[in-house]
Motif scaffolding. Structure first.
Motif, PDB file in Angstrom:
ATOM      1  N   UNK A  18      24.729 -11.815  23.126  1.00 64.25           N
ATOM      2  CA  UNK A  18      23.386 -12.318  22.821  1.00 64.25           C
ATOM      3  C   UNK A  18      22.978 -13.472  23.729  1.00 64.25           C
ATOM      4  N   UNK A  19      23.669 -13.623  24.874  1.00 63.58           N
ATOM      5  CA  UNK A  19      23.383 -14.776  25.736  1.00 63.58           C
ATOM      6  C   UNK A  19      21.962 -14.756  26.279  1.00 63.58           C
ATOM      7  N   UNK A  20      21.395 -13.560  26.425  1.00 63.33           N
ATOM      8  CA  UNK A  20      20.043 -13.461  26.973  1.00 63.33           C
ATOM      9  C   UNK A  20      18.975 -13.313  25.889  1.00 63.33           C
ATOM     10  N   UNK A  21      19.403 -13.383  24.635  1.00 62.16           N
ATOM     11  CA  UNK A  21      18.431 -13.310  23.551  1.00 62.16           C
ATOM     12  C   UNK A  21      17.802 -11.941  23.381  1.00 62.16           C
ATOM     13  N   UNK A  22      18.612 -10.914  23.350  1.00 65.42           N
ATOM     14  CA  UNK A  22      18.084  -9.549  23.219  1.00 65.42           C
ATOM     15  C   UNK A  22      17.555  -9.323  21.809  1.00 65.42           C
ATOM     16  N   UNK A  23      16.321  -8.806  21.707  1.00 62.86           N
ATOM     17  CA  UNK A  23      15.702  -8.606  20.408  1.00 62.86           C
ATOM     18  C   UNK A  23      16.376  -7.554  19.560  1.00 62.86           C
ATOM     19  N   UNK A  24      17.057  -6.583  20.195  1.00 61.40           N
ATOM     20  CA  UNK A  24      17.711  -5.517  19.431  1.00 61.40           C
ATOM     21  C   UNK A  24      18.869  -6.030  18.590  1.00 61.40           C
ATOM     22  N   UNK A  25      19.364  -7.238  18.889  1.00 62.03           N
ATOM     23  CA  UNK A  25      20.455  -7.817  18.100  1.00 62.03           C
ATOM     24  C   UNK A  25      20.022  -8.156  16.679  1.00 62.03           C
ATOM     25  N   UNK A  26      18.726  -8.113  16.432  1.00 64.09           N
ATOM     26  CA  UNK A  26      18.198  -8.536  15.131  1.00 64.09           C
ATOM     27  C   UNK A  26      18.774  -7.694  13.988  1.00 64.09           C
ATOM     28  N   UNK A  27      19.120  -6.445  14.248  1.00 62.29           N
ATOM     29  CA  UNK A  27      19.668  -5.598  13.189  1.00 62.29           C
ATOM     30  C   UNK A  27      21.018  -6.115  12.709  1.00 62.29           C
ATOM     31  N   UNK A  28      21.805  -6.709  13.614  1.00 61.94           N
ATOM     32  CA  UNK A  28      23.097  -7.288  13.228  1.00 61.94           C
ATOM     33  C   UNK A  28      22.878  -8.569  12.435  1.00 61.94           C
ATOM     34  N   UNK A  29      21.944  -9.402  12.889  1.00 64.36           N
ATOM     35  CA  UNK A  29      21.669 -10.663  12.197  1.00 64.36           C
ATOM     36  C   UNK A  29      21.192 -10.408  10.759  1.00 64.36           C
ATOM     37  N   UNK A  30      20.316  -9.416  10.592  1.00 66.25           N
ATOM     38  CA  UNK A  30      19.761  -9.127   9.265  1.00 66.25           C
ATOM     39  C   UNK A  30      20.859  -8.779   8.267  1.00 66.25           C
ATOM     40  N   UNK A  31      21.854  -8.050   8.728  1.00 65.67           N
ATOM     41  CA  UNK A  31      22.924  -7.610   7.832  1.00 65.67           C
ATOM     42  C   UNK A  31      23.597  -8.797   7.160  1.00 65.67           C
ATOM     43  N   UNK A  32      23.946  -9.810   7.950  1.00 65.94           N
ATOM     44  CA  UNK A  32      24.624 -10.989   7.392  1.00 65.94           C
ATOM     45  C   UNK A  32      23.665 -11.861   6.589  1.00 65.94           C
ATOM     46  N   UNK A  33      22.466 -12.084   7.101  1.00 64.36           N
ATOM     47  CA  UNK A  33      21.515 -12.951   6.405  1.00 64.36           C
ATOM     48  C   UNK A  33      21.167 -12.395   5.028  1.00 64.36           C
ATOM     49  N   UNK A  34      20.948 -11.101   4.919  1.00 63.94           N
ATOM     50  CA  UNK A  34      20.611 -10.513   3.623  1.00 63.94           C
ATOM     51  C   UNK A  34      21.818 -10.515   2.687  1.00 63.94           C
ATOM     52  N   UNK A  35      23.019 -10.360   3.230  1.00 60.34           N
ATOM     53  CA  UNK A  35      24.223 -10.417   2.380  1.00 60.34           C
ATOM     54  C   UNK A  35      24.406 -11.812   1.801  1.00 60.34           C
ATOM     55  N   UNK A  36      24.133 -12.833   2.598  1.00 59.92           N
ATOM     56  CA  UNK A  36      24.213 -14.200   2.081  1.00 59.92           C
ATOM     57  C   UNK A  36      23.192 -14.414   0.966  1.00 59.92           C
ATOM     58  N   UNK A  37      21.999 -13.855   1.129  1.00 56.37           N
ATOM     59  CA  UNK A  37      20.987 -13.971   0.074  1.00 56.37           C
ATOM     60  C   UNK A  37      21.439 -13.252  -1.199  1.00 56.37           C
TER      61      UNK A  37
END
Length: 501
Positions: free
Chosen positions: A217-236
């Motif tokens: 994710x060093x270049x800030x690729x937008x497609x990485x958002x699917x991975x981020x969502x998985x953890x963020x929603x699990x924490x919620x």
């Protein structure tokens, strides 16, 4: 009808000749006759591959095995995909030992790359829950120079372990990627992240996310958002809202490289003050959509995830945001949306997406998407609508129905008891050189006999036999019952079982 042989035979010509045969045994005869007619001719790899696939797809495993042995004797160069296809055919026929034996004998063939065969056999072992055999097979074969890449195999093992809720072992496999000189991609992170979150291993999942920041994710690729969502929603879901908010800040800054102007405008206090978890998730999704650098890949990943989760309204919001930023939804986005609408029972909306929305956005539906619509209409018993939609496909240039399209229509008509219409559809299949399977013939012949359409049933039986297919005893009984009566059918059935004994 005997084939027309050319004055000079080439492998390409022979491949075309055997592919045009609807009877696999006739194709085999032509294949064998070629060498006697043309002494200087020699089969090459593509010809062998064509013959093997024809025999394998028609269930002629014994004949296929003879061709494979002949290929070894000829020592012609062969592609790895051919052996993977043979291994898959053996496994589908319950001949796992034959599949393993073929892989072990690959050094005897003129093939220098076993990667696809290796991965195919691993997938079969995993599917049949032979995990210990899978482990030993991987260890024994992964270091060979013929295996060009071990990434797919390791990803398969990780996915299987995560499905078994053993994400702790999957994490060890992930660490093994470095030792195998394999580089984890976005899908690898997504698989492991989901497994860790499903198992409640949120600390390990958080550390995995941090490692992702500096690896992919060093270049800030937008497609990485699917991975981020998985953890963020699990924490919620685990009621760790504060941790989710702090992690969201790091995701926006380090992962998505959010512009400072947007980051300062974002009010993080509204996340902590809100008690409704679903609403917090919606706020997080909105922050992820608007926070990153706008990109087609980011919007695509977000919309496909939301539609696959059945969150149609949230997915539509992302699509609206795409249009505002002058991005157009791609074909995979529409496929996910149509599938989600059918799953939710919104049939009219699903058809509207394909017939109106996609056209307005200059996106042409493919055969695959049309098949999704036809299958969805048949599943909700809208058979007349499916037929009308089928006819519309012919009006779209470059988008003719394939075998899968015909199978959906024939199955739907048979389910509705409209066997005569189904038989006409099979005739269209044959005209377009799509050969129906045994199940379609059996279902149709029995249905036509039940409705008293004996002539059509006999014609289909003749067509089935002309393709070297062997009708089931139930097909013969249906025909005899229709023509002669139930008593003769019982006699035929008894005689058949006596012959088998």
């Amino acid at each position: 009808m005997r084939p027309r042989w050319p004055r000079l035979l080439t492998p390409t010509h022979l491949s075309q000749l055997i592919r045009s045969q609807k009877n696999p045994l006739k194709a085999l005869d032509i294949f064998n006759e070629a060498k006697s007619r043309y002494p200087s001719y020699h089969h090459n790899g593509p010809v062998y591959a064509t013959m093997v696939r024809i025999l394998g797809s028609s269930g002629r495993v014994a004949e296929m095995k003879e061709i494979v042995d002949q290929m070894k004797e000829d020592s012609c160069e062969c592609q790895d995909s051919l052996f993977a296809s043979v291994i898959r055919t053996y496994a589908n026929g319950g001949m796992f030992d034959e599949a393993l034996s073929l892989f072990n004998s690959l050094p005897e063939f003129n093939c220098v790359n076993y990667t696809e065969s290796f991965n195919t056999l691993l997938e079969i072992m995993v599917k049949e829950s032979k995990l210990e055999s899978c482990y030993h097979f991987f260890v024994d074969n992964c270091q060979g120079w013929e295996i060009k890449s071990r990434t797919r195999a390791l990803k398969l093992l990780m996915n299987t372990l995560c499905q078994m809720h053993r994400s702790d072992l999957a994490l060890h496999v992930f660490q093994e990627l470095n030792y195998q000189w394999c580089y984890p991609d976005r899908d690898t992170y997504k698989t492991l992240m989901k497994g860790l979150c499903d198992d409640g291993r949120l600390n390990e999942a958080t550390h995995l996310l941090y490692s992702m920041f500096w690896r992919i994710s060093q270049k800030g690729c937008g497609a990485d958002v699917s991975v981020y969502r998985t953890l963020l929603e699990s924490l919620c879901d685990n009621e760790q809202i504060d941790e989710a908010v702090e992690l969201l800040k790091k995701v926006l800054q380090k992962g998505l490289k959010a512009p400072k102007k947007y980051f300062k405008q974002l009010d993080f206090s509204q996340f902590k003050d809100e008690l409704d978890i679903d609403y917090v998730k919606a706020l997080i999704n909105e922050a992820l959509i608007k926070g990153g650098i706008p990109s087609s890949d980011g919007y695509k990943a977000m919309t496909i995830d939301l539609y696959s989760e059945g969150k149609i309204s949230e997915g539509n919001k992302v699509v609206e945001e795409m249009h505002k930023r002058s991005f157009r939804p791609s074909l995979p986005v529409y496929e996910a949306k149509v599938s989600a609408l059918f799953a939710a029972g919104k049939v009219e909306e699903a058809v509207h997406v394909v017939e109106k929305e996609m056209i307005e956005n200059n996106c042409v539906p493919t055969v695959r998407l049309h098949n999704v619509v036809i299958n969805g209409l048949c599943n909700v018993k809208e058979f007349d609508w499916a037929l009308r939609y089928f006819e519309k496909m012919f009006r779209q240039i470059g988008c003719l129905p394939d075998k899968e399209t015909y199978v959906y229509i024939v199955d739907g008509l048979c389910f509705d008891g409209r066997y005569v219409e189904a038989s006409r559809m099979v005739e269209k299949m044959l005209i377009n050189s799509y050969w129906p399977g045994d199940e379609i013939y059996t279902k149709l012949i029995r249905g036509l006999c039940l409705t008293g359409k004996t002539y059509r049933a006999v014609m289909l039986l003749e067509e089935m036999i002309s393709q070297a297919k062997i009708p089931e005893i139930s097909v013969w009984c249906s025909l005899v019952t229709c023509v002669c009566g139930e008593q003769e059918a019982d006699i035929l059935s008894v005689n058949h079982y006596e012959l088998e004994a």
